[in-house]
Scaffold this motif. Sequence first.
Motif, PDB file in Angstrom:
ATOM      1  N   PHE A 194      23.425  26.574  -0.046  1.00 55.57           N
ATOM      2  CA  PHE A 194      23.059  26.329   1.359  1.00 55.57           C
ATOM      3  C   PHE A 194      21.712  26.985   1.672  1.00 55.57           C
ATOM      4  O   PHE A 194      20.873  26.421   2.341  1.00 55.57           O
ATOM      5  N   GLN A 195      21.523  28.199   1.149  1.00 57.27           N
ATOM      6  CA  GLN A 195      20.303  28.921   1.461  1.00 57.27           C
ATOM      7  C   GLN A 195      19.082  28.254   0.847  1.00 57.27           C
ATOM      8  O   GLN A 195      17.997  28.267   1.417  1.00 57.27           O
ATOM      9  N   PRO A 255      19.883  31.826  10.078  1.00 61.78           N
ATOM     10  CA  PRO A 255      19.901  33.008  10.956  1.00 61.78           C
ATOM     11  C   PRO A 255      20.602  34.201  10.316  1.00 61.78           C
ATOM     12  O   PRO A 255      21.311  34.081   9.318  1.00 61.78           O
ATOM     13  N   SER A 256      20.449  35.344  10.940  1.00 64.95           N
ATOM     14  CA  SER A 256      20.976  36.602  10.399  1.00 64.95           C
ATOM     15  C   SER A 256      22.492  36.581  10.279  1.00 64.95           C
ATOM     16  O   SER A 256      23.044  37.182   9.356  1.00 64.95           O
ATOM     17  N   PHE A 312      26.768  35.327   3.826  1.00 64.77           N
ATOM     18  CA  PHE A 312      27.739  34.371   3.288  1.00 64.77           C
ATOM     19  C   PHE A 312      27.150  33.500   2.184  1.00 64.77           C
ATOM     20  O   PHE A 312      25.956  33.188   2.185  1.00 64.77           O
ATOM     21  N   ASP A 313      28.014  33.109   1.258  1.00 66.10           N
ATOM     22  CA  ASP A 313      27.679  32.079   0.276  1.00 66.10           C
ATOM     23  C   ASP A 313      28.329  30.795   0.781  1.00 66.10           C
ATOM     24  O   ASP A 313      29.542  30.631   0.696  1.00 66.10           O
ATOM     25  N   LEU A 314      27.532  29.914   1.339  1.00 60.88           N
ATOM     26  CA  LEU A 314      28.044  28.728   2.015  1.00 60.88           C
ATOM     27  C   LEU A 314      27.876  27.488   1.144  1.00 60.88           C
ATOM     28  O   LEU A 314      26.882  27.335   0.443  1.00 60.88           O
ATOM     29  N   GLN A 366      27.971  28.166  18.141  1.00 63.50           N
ATOM     30  CA  GLN A 366      27.926  26.710  18.088  1.00 63.50           C
ATOM     31  C   GLN A 366      26.614  26.148  18.615  1.00 63.50           C
ATOM     32  O   GLN A 366      26.027  25.243  18.000  1.00 63.50           O
ATOM     33  N   GLU A 367      26.138  26.638  19.734  1.00 66.99           N
ATOM     34  CA  GLU A 367      24.901  26.100  20.301  1.00 66.99           C
ATOM     35  C   GLU A 367      23.716  26.362  19.372  1.00 66.99           C
ATOM     36  O   GLU A 367      22.857  25.489  19.179  1.00 66.99           O
ATOM     37  N   GLU A 368      23.687  27.550  18.789  1.00 70.55           N
ATOM     38  CA  GLU A 368      22.604  27.880  17.862  1.00 70.55           C
ATOM     39  C   GLU A 368      22.634  26.994  16.625  1.00 70.55           C
ATOM     40  O   GLU A 368      21.587  26.544  16.146  1.00 70.55           O
ATOM     41  N   GLU A 369      23.835  26.723  16.121  1.00 69.37           N
ATOM     42  CA  GLU A 369      23.935  25.917  14.904  1.00 69.37           C
ATOM     43  C   GLU A 369      23.605  24.451  15.154  1.00 69.37           C
ATOM     44  O   GLU A 369      22.927  23.814  14.346  1.00 69.37           O
ATOM     45  N   PHE A 370      24.059  23.905  16.270  1.00 65.76           N
ATOM     46  CA  PHE A 370      23.698  22.517  16.592  1.00 65.76           C
ATOM     47  C   PHE A 370      22.175  22.398  16.724  1.00 65.76           C
ATOM     48  O   PHE A 370      21.567  21.458  16.212  1.00 65.76           O
ATOM     49  N   SER A 371      21.562  23.372  17.384  1.00 63.86           N
ATOM     50  CA  SER A 371      20.115  23.345  17.571  1.00 63.86           C
ATOM     51  C   SER A 371      19.389  23.531  16.244  1.00 63.86           C
ATOM     52  O   SER A 371      18.431  22.796  15.937  1.00 63.86           O
TER      53      SER A 371
END
Length: 350
Positions: free
Chosen positions: A11-12, A19-20, A25-27, A264-269
């Motif tokens: 993911f990275q 974001p911080s 996490f390893d996503l 949620q708002e930060e991730e959608f943006s």
Amino acid sequence: MIYKQQQRTSFQEADSKYPSYLKSFDLSPVYKTYWKFACERQSIYFNRLNKKERPWTEDSVLSVHKFTNTYRAADRVSQYLIKNVIYRDDLPNSAEEIFFRIMLFKLFNKIETWELLEQSFGLISYKNYSFDAYDEVLKKAMERKARIYSAAYIIPPARAFGFDKKHQNHLQLLQKMMSDNLVGKLAKTNKMKQAFELIKGYPTMGDFLAYQFVTDINYSELTDFSEMEFVVPGPGARDGLRKCFKDKKNFNEQELIQLMANHQEEEFSRLGLSFKSLWGRPLQLIDCQNLFCEVDKYSRVAHPDVMGISGRTRIKQKYNYTGELEQPWFPPKWNINEKIAQSLTLHPYK
């Protein structure tokens, strides 16, 4: 298909500007799919409400398979519970009667079973309730090979009450809750977890089922908990969490769901996604929990190489069109019903 198979990259690596709160996490690629799924499933919901012609989505997985709504309360059974069971002007509306109706409906969680009981007894009321009469109606339905329980989630038989039939034990369970004045005890609680523990104390009421029931009770005026204060992940959500988060670090499952709801708002943006909320109501913990369950199913096709806990590899239920959606109606304490009426009348979902 919107969610194309992604290359095997972290993911990275794919998203250098993360974001911080995600750094530790390893996503997997399923994490991003979680947010895309939430947006696309919500878009389908609004397309249906707007009576747009099919197809409502270009996503081949969502077009073919059945998934619940992004918001739990918008699902067909939840809408029926809210509009046709809880908030009824033609039924007695004491706390005892409302609680009785909610639990009677939810123990079977099937609209057809509720309507069968209404057809048999008229207006459903605890005051006029008879175990023998309800038992007889349900036994005859089963003799006709009718399904009286929903397949949405399994409600185990309450064998502690000693009856042969599952529905008989559940009717006895309901009677036990009523005789214990469970509704009065719930009304005295000020935290959702406290109410959850009360429900969990009854036979067959495990963690997930008790959480589902306290959420349904909280749609009424009997309690007034925030849906952001407490969450219990079900088996499907745990699968989805495993698929999104390769390594949970020091976070437990509840904390991961809280993380999703809080950001949620930060991730959608950040991901460039346009999410239509429920008339200003953001995703709650119960919704984020449900989304993990649905994304677990979705990723069996979209990300077949990412495995969860159960190891399931296919989606069982196909989507079947059931007609146009009715105008939704939610608990009045959410203060969104007036917005819905205005948006439908003046400028539908622009």
